[in-house]
Scaffold this motif. Structure first.
Motif, short mmCIF file in Angstrom:
data_model
loop_
_atom_site.label_atom_id
_atom_site.label_comp_id
_atom_site.label_asym_id
_atom_site.label_seq_id
_atom_site.Cartn_x
_atom_site.Cartn_y
_atom_site.Cartn_z
N ASN A 1 -5.07 -4.19 -0.38
CA ASN A 1 -4.13 -3.75 -1.42
C ASN A 1 -3.03 -2.89 -0.81
OD1 ASN A 1 -5.36 -5.05 -3.53
ND2 ASN A 1 -6.39 -3.24 -4.34
N LYS B 1 -0.73 -5.01 1.06
CA LYS B 1 0.09 -5.86 0.19
C LYS B 1 1.18 -5.05 -0.52
CE LYS B 1 -2.18 -7.51 -3.43
NZ LYS B 1 -3.13 -8.47 -4.04
N ASP C 1 -1.45 4.94 0.53
CA ASP C 1 -0.31 4.19 1.08
C ASP C 1 0.98 4.70 0.46
OD1 ASP C 1 0.61 2.53 -1.31
OD2 ASP C 1 -1.50 1.93 -1.22
N ARG D 1 -3.92 -6.52 -13.82
CA ARG D 1 -2.98 -6.31 -12.75
C ARG D 1 -1.76 -5.60 -13.31
NH1 ARG D 1 -0.85 -10.40 -9.69
NH2 ARG D 1 -1.28 -9.08 -7.92
N LEU D 2 -1.19 -4.70 -12.54
CA LEU D 2 -0.02 -3.97 -13.01
C LEU D 2 1.26 -4.52 -12.40
CD1 LEU D 2 -1.44 -0.32 -12.84
CD2 LEU D 2 -1.50 -1.95 -14.73
N HIS D 3 1.10 -5.52 -11.54
CA HIS D 3 2.27 -6.16 -10.93
C HIS D 3 2.19 -7.65 -11.21
CE1 HIS D 3 1.69 -2.39 -8.70
NE2 HIS D 3 3.01 -2.37 -8.60
N THR E 1 -5.47 -11.78 -7.77
CA THR E 1 -6.29 -12.25 -8.89
C THR E 1 -6.70 -11.11 -9.82
OG1 THR E 1 -8.31 -11.95 -7.59
CG2 THR E 1 -7.27 -14.13 -7.50
N GLY E 2 -6.60 -9.88 -9.35
CA GLY E 2 -6.97 -8.74 -10.19
C GLY E 2 -8.48 -8.48 -10.24
N GLY F 1 -10.27 -7.60 -7.28
CA GLY F 1 -10.67 -6.76 -6.16
C GLY F 1 -11.17 -5.36 -6.54
N LEU F 2 -10.39 -4.65 -7.34
CA LEU F 2 -10.78 -3.28 -7.67
C LEU F 2 -12.01 -3.23 -8.58
CD1 LEU F 2 -7.37 -1.41 -8.13
CD2 LEU F 2 -9.01 -1.21 -6.27
N1 LIG Z 1 -2.39 0.27 -3.30
C1 LIG Z 1 -1.89 -0.09 -4.47
N2 LIG Z 1 -0.62 0.20 -4.80
C2 LIG Z 1 -0.11 -0.16 -5.99
N3 LIG Z 1 -0.79 -0.83 -6.95
C3 LIG Z 1 -2.06 -1.15 -6.68
C4 LIG Z 1 -2.67 -0.80 -5.43
N4 LIG Z 1 -3.96 -1.25 -5.46
C5 LIG Z 1 -4.12 -1.84 -6.67
N5 LIG Z 1 -2.99 -1.79 -7.40
C6 LIG Z 1 -2.77 -2.30 -8.77
O1 LIG Z 1 -4.04 -2.63 -9.31
C7 LIG Z 1 -4.10 -4.01 -9.64
C8 LIG Z 1 -5.49 -4.51 -9.43
O2 LIG Z 1 -5.84 -4.52 -8.05
P1 LIG Z 1 -6.90 -5.56 -7.53
O3 LIG Z 1 -8.07 -5.55 -8.46
O4 LIG Z 1 -7.16 -5.32 -6.10
O5 LIG Z 1 -6.21 -6.96 -7.77
P2 LIG Z 1 -5.12 -7.74 -6.91
O6 LIG Z 1 -4.98 -7.09 -5.58
O7 LIG Z 1 -5.70 -9.11 -6.80
O8 LIG Z 1 -3.88 -7.71 -7.74
C9 LIG Z 1 -3.07 -4.65 -8.75
O9 LIG Z 1 -2.60 -5.87 -9.27
C10 LIG Z 1 -1.98 -3.59 -8.74
O10 LIG Z 1 -1.21 -3.69 -9.89
#
Ligand SMILES: Nc1ncnc2c1ncn2[C@@H]1O[C@H](COP(=O)(O)OP(=O)(O)O)[C@@H](O)[C@H]1O
Ligand SMILES: [Mg+2]
Length: 410
Positions: free
Chosen positions: A307, A310, A337, A356-358, A366-367, A369-370
């Motif tokens: 993340n 990315k 980061d 996902r926030l983006h 895929t949203g 991971g977290l």
């Molecule tokens: N390091 C980061 N900086 C900014 N936004 C993040 C970061 N990590 C996670 N996010 C936000 O959280 C959302 C969910 O993350 P994650 O579950 O890893 O899904 P993905 O990486 O597949 O989008 C991301 O789509 C993003 O909007």
């Protein structure tokens, strides 16, 4: 004949108790509130009072107190109906001199059992004892209890019995819940797993078509096929991520000393290997150690670092940091980061699957991971949270439910 006075403001509940008691051969009368109850008691002899606690006007406690303070009725046993939602219920019951409790919702046989116990105990007990008040402090409040020993014992045993019963019910529903969860987990695992084969066929044949028959297609046809290929890939990634999410919930958690810093460095090297053209300044506490499950912690780092990797993509001077601080005797690890960041008011959402926030146009993903990361952290007995602001990077903090100092120092 044993005569029971039921004091209950709800006609339906009163009727229910009456039915049970009458069927068991008792003579029952109902009073709709405390005042009416006291009136009846002054007019007739009763062997037992069963009273609700929460009633308009006089409460069950007050009614009980009045009964115990009146010469003619001081030895009349009183059973209070309670939901036992509050620990104070018991103490207040004791203080008012109640002889026993029946917890609502009750079962007919429990109600009868308790009524019988009270009546037998009452018959056995010698009357006319001197009652001395005992002062006790409970939950910061002072209570004076004048009940006799047997009465207190009855009441506490009854409460204990109810708690044991509730606890048993709770345990069995917990087992049922765990089983249902497990089944759901297995189900989603096998669904994801079984989706892979047909997806591979779609992807494979589309690729073959594109390769072998491309000249027979016009531009539009090739474009469609391209899109099919891309969508298949996305779906493949989604299935892989879902499988991983399901997998981290399975298997035992094996705690050992994990060289977290070294693991993060290896993970960083792999990311760099994927795109050597990027300029990223890494700052990893390489000697960092943690007490946790190595297989699962690797998944945590892979997700948090990928993340960070990315979301710093558009930074000219990207910086990614991995370390730990000590807070209240607990280790708090962080991955920081200076990337795109996000709006903190939406921070709760990011740990839920598919949130996902983006957009995928900005950053692919895929949203899932977290959600996986959070599940792992929770399995360790730890916590995870994020700090970020739009355009100004993000920091993910997590703990691992570690014992102080276990495996911390390098
Ligand atoms: N390091 C980061 N900086 C900014 N936004 C993040 C970061 N990590 C996670 N996010 C936000 O959280 C959302 C969910 O993350 P994650 O579950 O890893 O899904 P993905 O990486 O597949 O989008 C991301 O789509 C993003 O909007
Ligand atoms: Mg991710």
């Amino acid at each position: 004949m044993t005569r029971i006075l039921v004091v209950e403001d709800s006609p339906t509940q009163a009727q229910e108790i009456c039915l049970v008691l009458t069927a068991a051969g008792f003579e029952v009368e109902v009073a709709g509130d405390g005042e009416a109850g006291l009136q009846r008691l002054a007019e007739r002899r009763f062997d037992l009072v069963v009273s609700d606690i929460l009633m308009p006007g006089m409460s069950g406690y007050d009614l009980c107190r009045r009964i115990k303070a009146t010469r003619a009725t001081k030895d009349l046993p009183v059973i209070l109906l309670t939901t036992l939602n509050d620990a104070l219920d018991i103490i207040q019951g004791l203080e008012s001199g109640a002889d026993n409790f029946i917890t609502k919702p009750y079962q007919a046989n429990h109600l009868l059992e308790r009524v019988q116990t009270i009546l037998t105990h009452r018959a056995l007990r010698s009357e006319g004892k001197l009652r001395v008040g005992v002062e006790i402090i409970f939950l910061g409040r002072k209570f004076t209890i004048t009940s006799d020993k047997e009465q207190i014992l009855d009441l506490l045993l009854a409460t204990f019995e109810d708690m044991v019963r509730t606890n048993r019910e709770l345990q069995s529903s917990q087992r049922a819940l765990a089983a249902a969860n497990n089944e759901l987990e297995t189900f989603s695992y096998s669904v994801s797993h079984d989706l892979r084969a047909p997806l591979r066929a779609i992807g494979g044949f589309s690729a073959a078509l594109l390769e072998e028959q491309a000249e027979r297609l016009d531009q539009r046809g090739r474009d469609y096929l391209d899109r099919i290929c891309a969508a298949t890939q996305r779906m493949g990634q989604l299935i892989d991520d879902l499988l991983e999410l399901a997998r981290v919930a399975r298997g035992d958690l094996v705690r050992t000393t994990v060289r977290l810093g070294a693991m993060a460095s290896a993970c960083a090297a792999e990311l760099v290997g994927r795109d050597a053209s990027r300029q990223v300044e890494w700052n990893i506490a390489t000697e960092l150690r943690a007490d946790g499950d190595p297989r699962l912690l690797k998944i945590v780092l892979e997700n948090l670092l990928s993340n960070a990797w990315k979301f710093t993509r558009h930074r000219e001077r990207a910086r990614i940091e991995v370390g730990a601080i000590r807070r209240d005797g607990e280790r708090v690890y962080y991955v920081r980061d200076n990337g795109a960041g996000f709006d903190m008011s939406l921070a709760d959402r990011i740990f839920a699957p598919f949130q996902r926030l983006h957009t995928s146009q900005e950053f692919e993903g895929t949203g899932v991971g977290l959600a996986t990361v959070q599940r792992i952290v929770h399995r360790h007995g730890g916590d995870i949270w994020a700090e970020a602001s739009v355009g100004d990077g993000a920091t993910f903090w997590f703990t691992l439910g570690e014992q102080e100092n276990v495996g911390w120092e390098a």
